[in-house]
Design an enzyme around this catalytic site. Structure first.
Site, PDB file in Angstrom:
ATOM      1  N   GLU A  54       0.794  -1.246   0.000  1.00 53.24           N
ATOM      2  CA  GLU A  54       0.000   0.000   0.000  1.00 53.24           C
ATOM      3  C   GLU A  54       0.821   1.287   0.000  1.00 53.24           C
ATOM      4  O   GLU A  54       0.273   2.356   0.230  1.00 53.24           O
ATOM      5  CB  GLU A  54      -1.010  -0.009   1.166  1.00 53.24           C
ATOM      6  CG  GLU A  54      -2.033  -1.123   1.017  1.00 53.24           C
ATOM      7  CD  GLU A  54      -3.103  -1.169   2.113  1.00 53.24           C
ATOM      8  OE1 GLU A  54      -2.990  -0.417   3.090  1.00 53.24           O
ATOM      9  OE2 GLU A  54      -4.058  -1.958   1.965  1.00 53.24           O
ATOM     10  N   GLU A  58      -7.199  -7.438  -1.536  1.00 51.69           N
ATOM     11  CA  GLU A  58      -7.605  -7.173  -0.145  1.00 51.69           C
ATOM     12  C   GLU A  58      -9.016  -6.621  -0.122  1.00 51.69           C
ATOM     13  O   GLU A  58      -9.342  -5.703  -0.876  1.00 51.69           O
ATOM     14  CB  GLU A  58      -6.687  -6.145   0.532  1.00 51.69           C
ATOM     15  CG  GLU A  58      -5.407  -6.662   1.090  1.00 51.69           C
ATOM     16  CD  GLU A  58      -4.743  -5.642   2.039  1.00 51.69           C
ATOM     17  OE1 GLU A  58      -5.456  -4.815   2.647  1.00 51.69           O
ATOM     18  OE2 GLU A  58      -3.508  -5.685   2.140  1.00 51.69           O
TER      19      GLU A  58
END
Ligand SMILES: *[C@@H]1O[C@H](CO)[C@@H](O)[C@H](O)[C@H]1NC(C)=O
Ligand SMILES: *[C@@H]1O[C@H](CO)[C@@H](O)[C@H](O)[C@H]1NC(C)=O
Ligand SMILES: *[C@@H]1O[C@H](CO)[C@@H](O)[C@H](O)[C@H]1NC(C)=O
Ligand SMILES: *[C@@H]1O[C@H](CO)[C@@H](O)[C@H](O)[C@H]1NC(C)=O
Ligand SMILES: *[C@@H]1O[C@H](CO)[C@@H](O)[C@H](O)[C@H]1NC(C)=O
Ligand SMILES: *[C@@H]1O[C@H](CO)[C@@H](O)[C@H](O)[C@H]1NC(C)=O
Ligand SMILES: *[C@@H]1O[C@H](CO)[C@@H](O)[C@H](O)[C@H]1NC(C)=O
Length: 906
Positions: A481, A578
């Site tokens: 991320e 995710e």
């Protein structure tokens, strides 16, 4: 062949044992590999694992400590602290990570070892910032938990009383010092959010990033020798690293096996003979090479003779995981055997396909294994404990087995934890569990000063070598991320400073990590981040405008507010790596770490364990969209009901979202779709607290994990509504084509017998596709089916072939929220335990339709064949697979059963 020994007995501290003459050079960092030598000693190994001494700065505490291990474990084992996971102990024991600790070992070293030309001190894992001293002389420093450290120590050794000390600086202090030294500019975030109750500046220390706290885990910045310590002594050469991987030449249908060795050699050796042999494939070749003095890499390619006969390694569900034996012998010019290596090798190819899609503005994003597109089904892996030495081999295996038993074929080893131990990857190889391997950087900016880059480069280099032989590892990803964090400005970086961080980003993940990966492992794809737009991010300079763009790469998506039963909220991504929802673990998990006053949803404890802002309220809010909240007047009952309802809610949410991704496999709508992966967040837990996991701490399956067995099934029917129409898709991940029809049964909530059944026409369901097989207006369907209404009826459906054989699980579709359902009655479920010759069985009987029937056996370890199910029959038998010897009486005593209606009984 002379006699060989497989393992060296590990030498307990202070106990002198002669190292046997015939020995194994056991390299603990190569799980899949055995290295040994016969006769002529090349390398001697003396383990320094076992009991060491441990003390803190002012020596107020002094105790024995196991190596491998850590300070917290040692303190607990010696009774200085209680269970670190109990109640608020994470706060109470903060002092441990603020103190400095010293490990020390005293040991004898045989003459045989000392007489070797070179003796190395090898530390496989030092957590983290430490200085290492041998017999009063400094031998080196460490600053990276993910590296192996090797120091030459021959001249420092004596016979009897060698003292090895490792001084650890508080990791919290170290990180703060590094931050201070980096005065040029901030490297955000400085600290975790308050709700995580963690420590600051974790991005300045090469240590599990989650050890300073995460939104699902406590702050336990540990210290210790978390992997083995040993001496390695040799005269001629030492096999430092070893790797093997297959390459496939599609044009000639030919396999080549690449074998690489890193040798540490003390003198030039001409004409060294290296023989590679894969007997089962009749492939053998001898190479002659001159071995230079010093550390160098040697690479050999073995052509596989009978490439057509090679049995391929397949992901779980698509085939087997056959391996071959590779035998390597290394001989000197005069034919004297130096050493031998025996390794498992597997054959498979992996490609990450990113190419234009007709009718879509973006690029595809999917994995092809052995030439076959594979839909990734799985989850994300986090560290299984704050203290790695607490993870038993049995618990690790059980978690991985739980993944494949839920029909998963992939796990993403998330970048905020640790590169997992060898046994993890060995087991993934064996189970066909693909691994999406992040490098350990997560949710932060990172410094790029020389020291930092130097240690990261060594870490990355070593991890690539350690892991590249594993067929399970299908992709490297440089971080978690961080592209998104920069692109969408998580840390409120002023515009004029952005270029600094962009430069740092490219320096770390592209110029260093990617370059190393390309150089050391050409055999699998690399991504600079997750989520990323992949090739499109690259085009935009590695930080895309919107790394969450569903037209490219993978996505992470979370939304807790929107109704999760409504698929329209989800992005139709190319690959969802995710997504998820929180739930609480079972009462049984919480009991050992709580006291009576903690066991309520509004307790200080419930608040303390929740590390995600407003997490507990979000769970209730999401639950209340479809269910009344539990309202029992008994506080403990209300608490357990609330735990249960969070699990129901989570299971339904992730089911809906996963089914959405799976049915989007073959479709393009507005250019979006061709979804080829669903990895929900997260598989496992680090402690007993609320989180996104489907398996709670201790290994017990939450309701979500039972749901995953079905929603990841190879063949699955999925229903959804679009504009008043009911659509049912047949999804198949199989290799072969099927002809299937769907059978829909309409039930009244008030009646266990269906009031109506519909059967679609038979449709072709090609292997690896999702195809619509049923479409009907809901209104028309209901009127035609026993005068039903949305509130009074629900649907169950399954797929059948032309012979009436069922394929895949029975699925269901609610036409209203259970809170609005008309006719739902208390089912008065009974459950009785018995056993047949092979298993424990629970006979469940119900007098009415019961949603989310939940069998719970407290802390009895094991799992049910099915759980959390919708009971649509009067009787159902469920097997219980115990992990330990469990009797019928034990199980009966522990067994409770509830379903949704029980939450609202007076
Ligand atoms: C020694 O260190 C411990 C742990 O940091 C601390 O609790 C204790 O007060 C110290 N003792 C002395 C005598 O300074
Ligand atoms: C730990 O070591 C550092 C560096 O030597 C020192 O500054 C610090 O005071 C020590 N901490 C304790 C608790 O003694
Ligand atoms: C259909 O259901 C409605 C409402 O439940 C009821 O009033 C009506 O009598 C039913 N009609 C038939 C034909 O059963
Ligand atoms: C369950 O038991 C209660 C009390 O005996 C009874 O009133 C109710 O009808 C039963 N439920 C069903 C579905 O039979
Ligand atoms: C025991 O019960 C299970 C589940 O019903 C069944 O699959 C198995 O065949 C039974 N074993 C024997 C020996 O009857
Ligand atoms: C398992 O439990 C049964 C009954 O409690 C006992 O008779 C048996 O010896 C146990 N077996 C093992 C392997 O512990
Ligand atoms: C509990 O909730 C149920 C379902 O909403 C409701 O029927 C019942 O009256 C409530 N009981 C109490 C005591 O509030």
């Amino acid at each position: 062949m002379t006699q060989t020994r497989k393992w060296l007995p590990s030498l307990v501290n202070n106990e002198v044992k002669m190292v046997p003459r015939v020995f194994v050079l056991l390299l603990s960092s190569f799980g899949f590999l055995e290295v040994w030598s016969h006769g002529g000693p090349v390398s001697l190994v003396q383990s320094l694992d076992g009991e060491w001494k441990l003390w803190n700065s002012n020596k107020s505490l002094s105790l024995p400590a196991r190596v491998p291990g850590c300070v917290h474990t040692a303190l607990q084992e010696q009774g200085f602290i209680k269970d670190p996971y109990f109640r608020f102990n994470d706060l109470l024991y903060e002092w441990i990570s603020l103190d400095n600790w010293t490990y020390a070992s005293t040991f004898a070293v045989s003459k045989e070892v000392r007489s070797k030309q070179k003796v190395l001190l090898v530390l496989d894992g030092v957590d983290t910032a430490a200085s290492i001293w041998l017999n009063g002389v400094s031998v080196g420093h460490t600053d990276n938990m993910f590296r192996q450290y090797v120091f030459p120590v021959r001249d420092l050794l004596t016979g009897e009383e060698n003292v090895l000390t490792v001084h650890f600086l508080s990791p919290v202090l170290y990180a703060a010092q590094k931050r201070k030294a980096h005065s040029a500019y901030a490297v955000p975030p400085e600290c975790p959010p308050d709700v995580q109750k963690g420590q600051c500046h974790v991005n300045f220390i090469r240590k599990a990033q989650s050890s300073f706290s995460w939104d699902w885990g406590p702050s336990f910045p540990g210290a210790g020798l978390w992997k083995g310590v040993r001496l390695e002594a040799f005269d001629l050469l030492r096999l430092d690293r070893f790797a093997t991987f297959p390459l496939y030449d599609a044009k000639h249908s030919a396999w080549t096996l690449v074998v690489e060795m890193l040798l540490d050699t003390l003198q030039l050796m001409n004409g060294v003979q290296i023989t590679l042999d894969v007997p089962e494939l009749l492939s053998r070749a001898t190479f002659s090479t001159n071995v230079r003095q010093g550390n160098a890499k040697y690479s050999f390619s073995l052509s596989i003779n009978v490439s057509s006969k090679v049995k391929l390694w397949w992901p779980n569900g698509l085939g087997g995981q056959p391996s071959y034996r590779l035998l390597i012998t290394v001989c000197s010019e005069d034919g004297k055997s130096l050493y031998s290596v025996r390794s498992k090798v597997y054959f498979r190819t992996v490609e990450l396909v990113q190419e234009p899609i007709v009718g879509s503005p973006g690029l595809s994003f999917y994995f092809r294994i052995n030439g076959k597109p594979v839909f990734l089904k799985g989850s994300n892996w986090i560290p299984a404990h704050s203290f790695q030495d607490r993870v038993t081999p049995d618990a690790l295996r059980e978690l991985l087995r739980s993944a494949t038993d839920a029909n998963m074929n992939v796990l993403r080893v998330w970048g905020g934890g640790v590169y997992e131990r060898d046994a993890f990857y060995d087991t993934c190889d064996e189970l066909g569990l693909m691994v999406w391997q992040d490098f350990m950087f997560a949710c932060a900016m990172y410094p790029t000063d020389d020291d930092f880059l130097r240690t990261v480069r060594e870490e990355v280099y070593q991890q690539i070598w350690r892991l590249k032989s594993h067929p399970s590892v299908i992709v490297w990803s440089a971080n978690n991320e961080n592209e998104a964090a920069l692109a969408t400005d998580w840390f409120h970086i002023p515009g004029w400073r952005r270029s600094i961080y962009l430069k740092d980003y490219v320096t770390l993940y592209v110029n260093n990590i990617m370059t190393l990966v390309k150089q050391e492992d050409p055999s699998r794809p690399f991504l600079a981040s997750s989520p990323t737009n992949g090739a499109e991010s690259e085009r935009e300079g590695y930080v895309a405008d919107n790394p969450y763009d569903p037209r490219y790469g993978d996505t992470h998506f979370y939304s807790y507010e929107a109704d999760c039963w409504d698929w329209r909220a989800f992005p139709r991504a190319r690959l969802a790596s995710e997504y998820g929802f929180q739930s609480w673990p079972s009462l049984a998990a919480l009991l050992p770490v709580s006291v009576a006053e903690d066991r309520s949803f509004n307790s200080r404890f419930a608040d303390h364990r929740q590390h995600h802002l407003d997490g507990n309220q979000q769970m209730l809010k999401q639950a209340s969209i479809h269910f009344p909240l539990p309202n029992s007047s008994q506080p403990l009952t209300r608490f357990t009901h609330t735990l249960y309802l969070t699990q129901v809610t989570q299971a339904q949410c992730v089911k809906t979202q996963t089914e959405f991704y799976r049915r989007s496999r073959s479709e393009l709508l507005g250019g979006l779709g061709h979804t080829m992966g669903a990895l929900y967040w997260q598989l496992n837990d680090i402690w007993q607290g609320p989180s996104w996991s489907s398996i709670e701490f201790g290994g017990k399956w939450k309701m979500l994990h039972y749901f995953a067995v079905d929603f990841f099934a190879d063949v699955l029917p999925v229903a959804f509504e679009d504009d008043g129409e009911l659509l049912i898709y047949a999804i198949s991940d199989l290799s072969q084509d099927l002809k299937l029809n769907v059978v829909v049964s309409v039930y009244k909530w008030s009646d266990l017998d269906p009031i109506c059944m519909l059967r679609s026409k038979s449709a072709a369901v090609p292997g690896g596709s999702a195809v619509p097989v049923f479409k009907r207006s809901i209104a028309v369907l209901l009127v035609g089916c026993g005068n039903c209404s949305r509130l009074s009826c629900l649907l169950a459906f399954h797929l059948e072939d032309e012979n009436g054989a069922r394929h895949g699980p029975v699925n269901h579709h609610f036409l209203c929220s259970p809170k609005d359902a008309v006719g739902l009655r208390p089912p008065n479920i009974t459950a009785k335990v018995r056993e047949n010759e092979t298993e424990l069985l629970v006979d469940v009987e119900s007098q009415a339709i019961a949603p989310f029937v939940w069998l719970d056996v407290g802390d009895v370890e094991g799992r049910f064949g099915s759980n959390g199910f919708l009971m649509l029959s009067r009787k159902k038998t469920v097997a219980f697979h115990a992990r330990r010897n469990t009797s019928v009486t034990q199980l009966s005593r522990a067994l409770t059963v509830i379903s949704l209606s029980d939450l609202y009984l007076p």
